[in-house]
Design a protein around this motif. Structure first.
Motif, PDB file in Angstrom:
ATOM      1  N   ILE A 193      40.983  20.596   3.806  1.00 31.32           N
ATOM      2  CA  ILE A 193      41.824  20.068   2.718  1.00 31.32           C
ATOM      3  C   ILE A 193      43.224  20.659   2.864  1.00 31.32           C
ATOM      4  CG2 ILE A 193      41.290  21.849   0.972  1.00 31.32           C
ATOM      5  CD1 ILE A 193      40.963  19.432  -1.041  1.00 31.32           C
ATOM      6  N   GLY A 194      44.203  19.994   2.252  1.00 27.22           N
ATOM      7  CA  GLY A 194      45.587  20.474   2.351  1.00 27.22           C
ATOM      8  C   GLY A 194      46.017  20.477   3.810  1.00 27.22           C
ATOM      9  N   GLY A 195      46.549  21.589   4.235  1.00 30.50           N
ATOM     10  CA  GLY A 195      47.035  21.682   5.609  1.00 30.50           C
ATOM     11  C   GLY A 195      45.934  21.554   6.643  1.00 30.50           C
ATOM     12  N   SER A 209      39.345  25.360   8.082  1.00 30.09           N
ATOM     13  CA  SER A 209      39.814  26.104   6.917  1.00 30.09           C
ATOM     14  C   SER A 209      40.381  27.439   7.373  1.00 30.09           C
ATOM     15  CB  SER A 209      38.668  26.340   5.923  1.00 30.09           C
ATOM     16  OG  SER A 209      39.125  27.138   4.851  1.00 30.09           O
ATOM     17  N   LYS A 210      41.644  27.628   7.090  1.00 25.84           N
ATOM     18  CA  LYS A 210      42.278  28.883   7.499  1.00 25.84           C
ATOM     19  C   LYS A 210      41.518  30.076   6.907  1.00 25.84           C
ATOM     20  CE  LYS A 210      46.609  31.395   7.043  1.00 25.84           C
ATOM     21  NZ  LYS A 210      48.021  31.365   6.688  1.00 25.84           N
ATOM     22  N   THR A 211      41.243  30.007   5.615  1.00 27.94           N
ATOM     23  CA  THR A 211      40.606  31.140   4.935  1.00 27.94           C
ATOM     24  C   THR A 211      39.087  31.071   5.004  1.00 27.94           C
ATOM     25  OG1 THR A 211      40.636  29.801   2.932  1.00 27.94           O
ATOM     26  CG2 THR A 211      42.468  31.346   3.247  1.00 27.94           C
ATOM     27  N   GLN A 223      52.991  17.764   1.123  1.00 24.64           N
ATOM     28  CA  GLN A 223      52.539  19.160   1.121  1.00 24.64           C
ATOM     29  C   GLN A 223      53.573  20.055   1.797  1.00 24.64           C
ATOM     30  OE1 GLN A 223      49.375  20.522   3.637  1.00 24.64           O
ATOM     31  NE2 GLN A 223      48.939  22.290   2.366  1.00 24.64           N
ATOM     32  N   GLN A 238      52.358  29.988  -1.727  1.00 24.41           N
ATOM     33  CA  GLN A 238      51.939  28.848  -2.556  1.00 24.41           C
ATOM     34  C   GLN A 238      51.134  29.340  -3.743  1.00 24.41           C
ATOM     35  OE1 GLN A 238      51.117  28.676   0.996  1.00 24.41           O
ATOM     36  NE2 GLN A 238      49.511  30.141   0.446  1.00 24.41           N
ATOM     37  N   VAL A 263      49.239  27.165  -6.600  1.00 26.91           N
ATOM     38  CA  VAL A 263      47.963  26.439  -6.545  1.00 26.91           C
ATOM     39  C   VAL A 263      46.813  27.311  -7.052  1.00 26.91           C
ATOM     40  CG1 VAL A 263      48.715  24.990  -4.631  1.00 26.91           C
ATOM     41  CG2 VAL A 263      47.490  27.102  -4.140  1.00 26.91           C
TER      42      VAL A 263
HETATM   43  O1  F6P Z   1      45.378  25.605  -2.068  1.00 21.82           O
HETATM   44  C1  F6P Z   1      46.438  25.372  -1.202  1.00 21.82           C
HETATM   45  C2  F6P Z   1      46.056  25.728   0.187  1.00 21.82           C
HETATM   46  O2  F6P Z   1      45.985  27.110   0.306  1.00 21.82           O
HETATM   47  C3  F6P Z   1      47.011  25.137   1.200  1.00 21.82           C
HETATM   48  O3  F6P Z   1      48.137  25.878   1.366  1.00 21.82           O
HETATM   49  C4  F6P Z   1      46.137  25.037   2.389  1.00 21.82           C
HETATM   50  O4  F6P Z   1      46.678  24.181   3.353  1.00 21.82           O
HETATM   51  C5  F6P Z   1      44.867  24.525   1.773  1.00 21.82           C
HETATM   52  O5  F6P Z   1      44.788  25.199   0.544  1.00 21.82           O
HETATM   53  C6  F6P Z   1      43.615  24.725   2.568  1.00 21.82           C
HETATM   54  O6  F6P Z   1      43.376  26.075   2.821  1.00 21.82           O
HETATM   55  P1  F6P Z   1      42.340  26.522   3.917  1.00 21.82           P
HETATM   56  O7  F6P Z   1      42.796  26.015   5.231  1.00 21.82           O
HETATM   57  O8  F6P Z   1      42.317  28.015   3.850  1.00 21.82           O
HETATM   58  O9  F6P Z   1      41.011  25.935   3.552  1.00 21.82           O
END
Ligand code: F6P
Length: 551
Positions: A158-160, A211-213, A356, A508, A511
């Motif tokens: 989602i998002g980026g 997902s980055k995180t 975004q 950010q 959010v």
């Molecule tokens: O909630 C915003 C955000 O942190 C964006 O900046 C990011 O692209 C998106 O959520 C997805 O985050 P992740 O890649 O960690 O799942």
């Protein structure tokens, strides 16, 4: 960032000078007059960057305004911050992170250091691993759990971790293998995943969890549901996951916890912001679609504009110019929004991607030190591909009461050359492209309307005031390299604006609150517990919801 008694942006003499120009020379200036008075304007107000030609002649500026904007950029040290970014300094001050998406597209022999370590070898090691995996999937060598080749690729993010690959896949569809089906799932609404997989054979499906995180609730929830679906369809146990799930992340621990073997993980780093990440491992689905060679061409396109941004003088620096023009309209014309209007069907998701990039970066109201800003920051970014918009909302741009600066993005050649298909229609598409910026700039005067014999009472309705500023971005064709160039152009434009506005374009925090509240409200919805202290409006809405759900 050093805070040595820096003057506030709106206290700077350069700001006052621009305000003066707006009030004196640009109170009533009309583009018709600006062009009439300056025959060299179209020639002078255009800049080439790589394959892109950026025409900014249809803007409410003259040499004096442009010089004053450049002086503002110099006073706010945009170039200094830019150089700090390229050097890997921690310019994301609130997260204490470097901002180095430019390293993702650096050539193999480049040196880009973070904390004294050259990160380019790691970047290329991941790109090589991605290329090898992409080739295996594309060739059919990578088999699913039952031994069938992969025919469907579903990116979950989602998002980026969604918008970039989803946008770029649409843009580069004609470069993509048509043997594979690609789908992108982002919404926590289960309908998104359901529609994406309902007609797929699980044995032939690869899920890419991006997902980055690896803690984002939407993505983890969708990935969990996808895993349950896959194992249910295949009547298999956890072992099947290894052939059907890969992860793109910075968080190996969470990836392993989810049950994805970390040898099936493609890594990136905390110095890559989510909205700046689709040229990292996050682009794996795209690389599978278009192949490693085209992916590299796209990265080279990005790099070309990075180098332009880094080295072109301010008066020929396209991202600098585009960024400063946005500052001008936001501050002194009270423009609230910015339209991006691509004249290519393949760019259908481009503006959504830019939303975004721009709004998550520059939708801020405190400066780097946490003081409230006293000036407009990022605009509302919106738009859909022409010519569809012409038959919907262009009316408001032409004759409404708002000033909406717009970018028009078009191409000389259609991507698909098959006659009598898109090639035959392309000139018509582009005639609309040129006509719109012409109409927006020059309009139609009451006298011109009258000269057509229009009844007097209709003259005001048929008059076009014009004077609507637009940038035209024209390229030869929409190739992988050109896409990279376009995205980098906008990334750096956003950078320039954030630097002038003195905000942190790379965090950010806005959010977070919604995420926390949603987590807190979930048990209120499902179990009716934890409603104490809820505001009356939300409490009564949730009560109504629970009633409708029969709870
Ligand atoms: O909630 C915003 C955000 O942190 C964006 O900046 C990011 O692209 C998106 O959520 C997805 O985050 P992740 O890649 O960690 O799942």
């Amino acid at each position: 960032m050093p805070a040595v008694n820096k003057p506030r942006l709106d206290q700077r003499p350069e700001w006052a000078a621009l305000r003066g120009l707006r009030e004196e020379r640009f109170r009533d200036a009309h583009l018709r007059d600006l062009f009439a008075a300056d025959p060299g304007r179209a020639e002078r107000y255009g800049v080439r960057v790589g394959d892109l030609f950026v025409d900014y002649s249809k803007h409410l500026v003259d040499d004096g305004v442009l010089a004053a904007l450049r002086e503002l950029a110099a006073a706010t040290d945009v170039a200094g911050l830019r150089d700090a970014m390229f050097r890997g300094e921690k310019i994301n001050v609130t997260e204490d992170r470097a901002v180095l998406h430019t390293a993702l597209r650096a050539p193999r022999d480049a040196v880009v250091e973070v904390d004294g370590r050259n990160v380019v070898p790691e970047v290329h090691a991941v790109l090589d691993k991605m290329a090898s995996f992409a080739d295996q999937v594309r060739s059919g060598e990578w088999k699913g759990h039952t031994g069938k080749r992969i025919r469907n690729v579903v990116n979950i993010g989602i998002g980026g971790s969604d918008l970039g690959p989803a946008m770029a896949y649409e843009v580069l569809r004609t470069f993509a293998t048509r043997d594979l089906t690609f789908r992108f799932v982002s919404n926590v609404d289960g309908a998104d995943l359901y529609e994406a997989v309902r007609d797929l054979d699980a044995a032939e499906t690869l899920f890419i969890v991006a997902s980055k995180t690896f803690t984002t609730i939407e993505t983890v929830t969708n990935a969990t549901s996808a895993r349950d679906w896959l194992l249910g369809e295949l009547k298999a146990d956890q072992d099947a996951v290894a052939r059907h799930f890969v992860a793109l992340s910075t968080n190996a621990e969470k990836v392993a916890e989810f049950g994805i073997d970390t040898s099936n993980m493609f890594e990136f780093w905390d110095w890559v912001g989510g909205r700046y990440s689709y040229d990292s491992a996050i682009g794996l689905s795209l690389m599978i679609a278009i192949g490693p060679r085209h992916f590299r061409e796209m990265l080279d396109g990005f790099h070309l504009v990075d180098e332009h941004f880094r080295s072109a003088p301010p008066e020929r620096n396209a991202p600098m110019l585009m960024g400063l023009l946005g500052v001008w309209y936001g501050a002194f014309f009270d423009a609230q929004s910015h339209a991006v209007l691509p004249y290519s069907h393949y760019l259908s998701r481009f503006t959504a991607y830019l939303q975004q990039l721009d709004m998550e970066s520059n939708g801020k109201s405190v400066d780097r030190e946490g003081n409230p800003v006293g000036w407009q920051t990022g605009p509302v970014v919106w738009g859909t591909p022409g010519t569809n918009g012409q038959h919907a909302y262009y009316q408001l741009i032409h004759q409404g009461t708002k000033l909406i600066p717009a970018d028009f993005v078009g191409f000389a050649r259609p991507v698909d050359e098959l006659p009598p298909g898109p090639a035959a229609q392309h000139d018509l598409l582009m005639a609309n492209f040129f006509a719109q910026t012409q109409a927006l700039a020059f309009g139609k005067t009451p006298d011109e309307v009258r000269a057509e014999g229009v009844a007097e009472e209709l003259v005001p309705h048929k008059t076009f005031r014009g004077n609507h500023p637009t940038t035209t971005i024209l390229a030869d064709a929409l190739t992988p390299s050109v896409l990279g160039q376009l995205v980098a152009l906008y990334e750096h434009k956003v950078f320039v604006q954030g630097a002038v506005w003195d905000i942190d374009s790379f965090d950010q925090w806005g959010v977070e609150l919604g995420k926390v509240l949603a987590k807190r409200l979930e048990p209120v919805l499902t179990q009716g517990t934890g409603a104490d202290g809820l505001d009356a409006s939300t409490a009564s809405l949730i009560a109504r919801y629970r009633e409708l759900r029969g709870r």
